[in-house]
Design an enzyme around this catalytic site. Sequence first.
Site, short mmCIF file in Angstrom:
data_model
loop_
_atom_site.label_atom_id
_atom_site.label_comp_id
_atom_site.label_asym_id
_atom_site.label_seq_id
_atom_site.Cartn_x
_atom_site.Cartn_y
_atom_site.Cartn_z
N GLU A 186 65.53 14.72 39.67
CA GLU A 186 65.26 16.09 40.09
C GLU A 186 65.54 17.12 39.00
O GLU A 186 64.72 17.99 38.73
CB GLU A 186 66.09 16.43 41.34
CG GLU A 186 65.60 15.77 42.61
CD GLU A 186 64.29 16.34 43.13
OE1 GLU A 186 63.90 17.45 42.69
OE2 GLU A 186 63.65 15.68 43.96
N SER A 187 66.72 17.05 38.40
CA SER A 187 67.11 18.12 37.47
C SER A 187 67.87 17.62 36.25
O SER A 187 68.26 18.42 35.42
CB SER A 187 68.00 19.14 38.20
OG SER A 187 69.30 18.59 38.43
#
Length: 277
Positions: free
Chosen positions: A175-176
């Site tokens: 995701e990040s």
Amino acid sequence: MLVGVALLLLVAIALPGGRARAESYIEAPRVTAALQQGHAAEFGVGIRRNLLLAVALYCDAGTMGSPEGFFRVGRVLASAPRPLRNPALANAYLALAARLGHHEAIRLYDSRVASAIIGDECGLYGSSADGTRFDLDGYLAGQSSAKQRIALLIRNAARQYQIDPRLALAIAIAESNLDAAAVSPRNAQGVMQLIPATQERFGVTRPFDPEHNVRGALAYLRWLDKRFAGDWRLIAAAYNAGEGAVERYSGVPPFAETQQYVRRVLHFSGFATRERG
């Protein structure tokens, strides 16, 4: 023919706003994460150097809309040892990056080599990379101390929520890449990229506070774990595309981004390796 291709590339770079598009392009957190993970695989940061995995991750970034991703695919294919080295395919990806506004692509384009036609090479590279083990602990050890603290927070909280820490960490990485300040174009926020509706659903009031964000995400993962009977593929797909999409298609939805996302999460978590064992 080669001169014509080179001229087309020069025109693509010279188009009004072409360079500005590349320089002003803001990578989404998932794209930035894939680029960072590809860099780690290409140069052996925390993990063993793996050019095939690097190309697969750069391909993922490119297919999510990143000119830089396609540029890096071309760069690696132009210089990698055989059998991965492929100058004709490298030219094709460099040309694609140039058309998308990447102004450095022309510098590496080799006008002496005919460009290949791009097919499903990115899918093939991804499938081939899945056969290699991803060193999750080594990768995390190569991250900053701030990201290592977030990884430890995820490990500890995952056990409390009865979620396998490897799955939770793999989702955070996809995701990040453990960036607590990340914000996506769709306003997904924080390390686990929670959209406002999910924040409200699971009581997250401070999305950029890693602990609040992680606990909200793990509550969601716990809910998905029960809904999909612990099936990591469906859990990852639902986290990306929503549980409604998974149920509508009775499995991983046929969305390219979701299918790539599921592959990345399972690879980072070591799921495929455990299956083969």
